[in-house]
Design an enzyme around this catalytic site. Structure first.
Site, PDB file in Angstrom:
ATOM      1  N   GLY A  85      -5.959   0.658  -1.464  1.00 35.82           N
ATOM      2  CA  GLY A  85      -5.335   1.966  -1.260  1.00 35.82           C
ATOM      3  C   GLY A  85      -6.135   3.081  -1.902  1.00 35.82           C
ATOM      4  O   GLY A  85      -6.316   4.155  -1.309  1.00 35.82           O
TER       5      GLY A  85
ATOM      6  N   VAL B 140      -5.311  -6.260  -5.081  1.00 40.57           N
ATOM      7  CA  VAL B 140      -6.252  -5.976  -3.991  1.00 40.57           C
ATOM      8  C   VAL B 140      -5.695  -4.879  -3.093  1.00 40.57           C
ATOM      9  O   VAL B 140      -6.406  -3.956  -2.693  1.00 40.57           O
ATOM     10  CB  VAL B 140      -6.561  -7.246  -3.186  1.00 40.57           C
ATOM     11  N   ASP B 141      -4.399  -4.961  -2.782  1.00 40.45           N
ATOM     12  CA  ASP B 141      -3.761  -3.885  -2.007  1.00 40.45           C
ATOM     13  C   ASP B 141      -3.896  -2.549  -2.723  1.00 40.45           C
ATOM     14  O   ASP B 141      -4.221  -1.520  -2.106  1.00 40.45           O
ATOM     15  CB  ASP B 141      -2.275  -4.189  -1.816  1.00 40.45           C
ATOM     16  N   PHE B 142      -3.631  -2.550  -4.022  1.00 40.95           N
ATOM     17  CA  PHE B 142      -3.637  -1.309  -4.789  1.00 40.95           C
ATOM     18  C   PHE B 142      -5.037  -0.694  -4.829  1.00 40.95           C
ATOM     19  O   PHE B 142      -5.207   0.510  -4.583  1.00 40.95           O
ATOM     20  CB  PHE B 142      -3.137  -1.597  -6.206  1.00 40.95           C
TER      21      PHE B 142
END
Length: 413
Positions: free
Chosen positions: A187, A182-184
């Protein structure tokens, strides 16, 4: 370190984000040629500097405070340290904002407004500024004030609901994906939004505020699986290693390892039955429809395929699949990824000079955007030391050496 042919050459980005999602977005812009200035807390820096299970080893045992999280998301950046709670620090940031095109931040909602560093305040001194706020739940709503990290959104956004061992099997239950997906993805959404805002500014001259939320990304990344639910109202089952499209699609075992097989189309399935020497399976009523092969009778079919596939090595089986154009790929442990001939051909491991590393370099993961024919993403700088470029950047803003020394004594930088 020229960016003359880079897509974003001449664009300046202030990266005030920490840990992973925001830094990944800033790194993508840096890979594309932007001058990304990472603003960190004096003496502490980005929390992500100490996250991960490994770190870049420094010369003579020096601690570089560059853990895996930081090294994966902060190349092509210059680091300055700055205490923005002090008036002198705010003045430095305001000078920097006047020179900038983009600012990325991931502070709690309203935090930066206390220091006059919110979008409306900065817009007044730079109307063309693109100000991107990355938070867990967004800038508004009942949960806007909550902090949020990747695992929370894999749980709340539905990803874990469709990932894991199917009910009725040993170890059944939802699982979190290994990487911080999810972070990736957030980003990447950050970078896409900034690029769109830059194009909008090119046409109109106006900047804008971008509200990026991990929650939004976590729901969107379910893609076709969530769309199926919206169409029929039926929550899909967890499929373990099974494919989400047609079947058979799953890991198959060989004499010496595993391959992932996707023979979901009817023609691929027909070719597989012929290759297996069992063409009668093609019209077998247990497997004559995609849904039966991929969902209803998947385990039974995979048992049949695995009984056959165990008679070959992975290399032999891959060659057989390639010969009849059945999609398959070897399962690799992490060391084997870098031995893969196609991975090597694509240059996905990039050895980058690093002045402070014990070996003089650090291996980084190549940008997926490195194969643009005219303006490819490049790696020009290793991840920076904390505050490595403070004097350099302040000098560009007009601060002389005496003033920089004074600011350092005051612990502003």
């Amino acid at each position: 370190m020229t960016t003359r042919n880079a897509a974003l050459g001449g664009i300046r980005v202030i990266d005030m984000s920490r840990v992973l999602a925001g830094p990944v977005g800033g790194q993508i812009l840096g890979d594309l040629g932007a001058d990304v200035i990472k603003v960190e807390r004096p003496g502490v820096g980005d929390d992500g500097r100490v996250y991960g299970l490994a770190e870049v080893q420094g010369k003579d045992g020096m601690s570089l405070r560059q853990g895996g999280f930081f090294a994966a998301a902060n190349r092509n950046k210059r680091s300055i340290t700055l205490n923005h709670s002090r008036p002198e620090g705010q003045e430095i940031l305001l000078r920097l904002v006047r020179t900038a095109d983009v600012l990325i931040e991931n502070y709690k909602v309203g935090d930066l407004k206390r220091f006059g560093l919110d979008y409306e305040s900065l817009k007044a001194i730079n109307p063309g500024l693109i100000y991107c706020s990355v938070t867990g739940f967004g800038q508004t709503g009942p949960m806007a004030a909550r902090p949020g990290y990747d695992g929370l959104f894999q749980a709340t956004g539905g990803m874990m609901a469709v990932t894991g061992i199917p009910d009725g099997q040993p170890g059944a239950g939802p699982l979190k994906a290994g990487p911080s997906l999810v972070d990736f993805i957030t980003g990447h959404n950050t970078a896409i939004a900034v690029l769109a805002a830059l194009q909008h500014r090119n046409r109109t001259g106006e900047g804008q505020h971008i509200d990026i939320a991990l929650l939004d990304s976590s729901v969107a990344m379910l893609s076709h699986i969530m769309q199926d639910y919206l169409l029929n109202g039926v929550p899909p089952p967890r499929l373990g290693n099974g494919g989400n499209g047609g079947g058979p699609a799953d890991l198959v075992h060989t004499k010496d390892g595993m391959l992932y097989l996707t023979a979901g189309g009817d023609e691929h399935w027909r070719r597989l039955t012929v290759l297996m020497g069992q063409p009668e399976l093609y019209q077998d009523p247990r497997f004559d429809e995609n849904y039966k092969r991929g969902k209803l009778n998947r385990l039974e079919l995979m048992d049949i395929i695995n009984e056959w596939s165990r008679g070959f090595t992975s290399e032999e089986l891959q060659a057989m699949f390639d010969e009849v154009s059945i999609p398959a790929a070897r399962y690799n442990e992490l060391p084997e990824v870098w031995e893969d001939p196609q991975v090597q051909h694509r240059g996905l491991r990039v050895t980058t000079p690093h002045s402070w590393a014990a070996t003089g370099s650090v291996d980084l993961i190549a940008s997926p955007l490195a194969n643009m024919s005219a303006s490819p993403a490049t790696i020009r700088r290793a991840p920076p030391l904390l505050g490595e470029h403070t004097a350099e950047v302040l000098g560009e803003l007009g601060y002389d050496e005496a003033r920089i020394d004074e600011l350092q004594e005051l612990k502003v930088i």
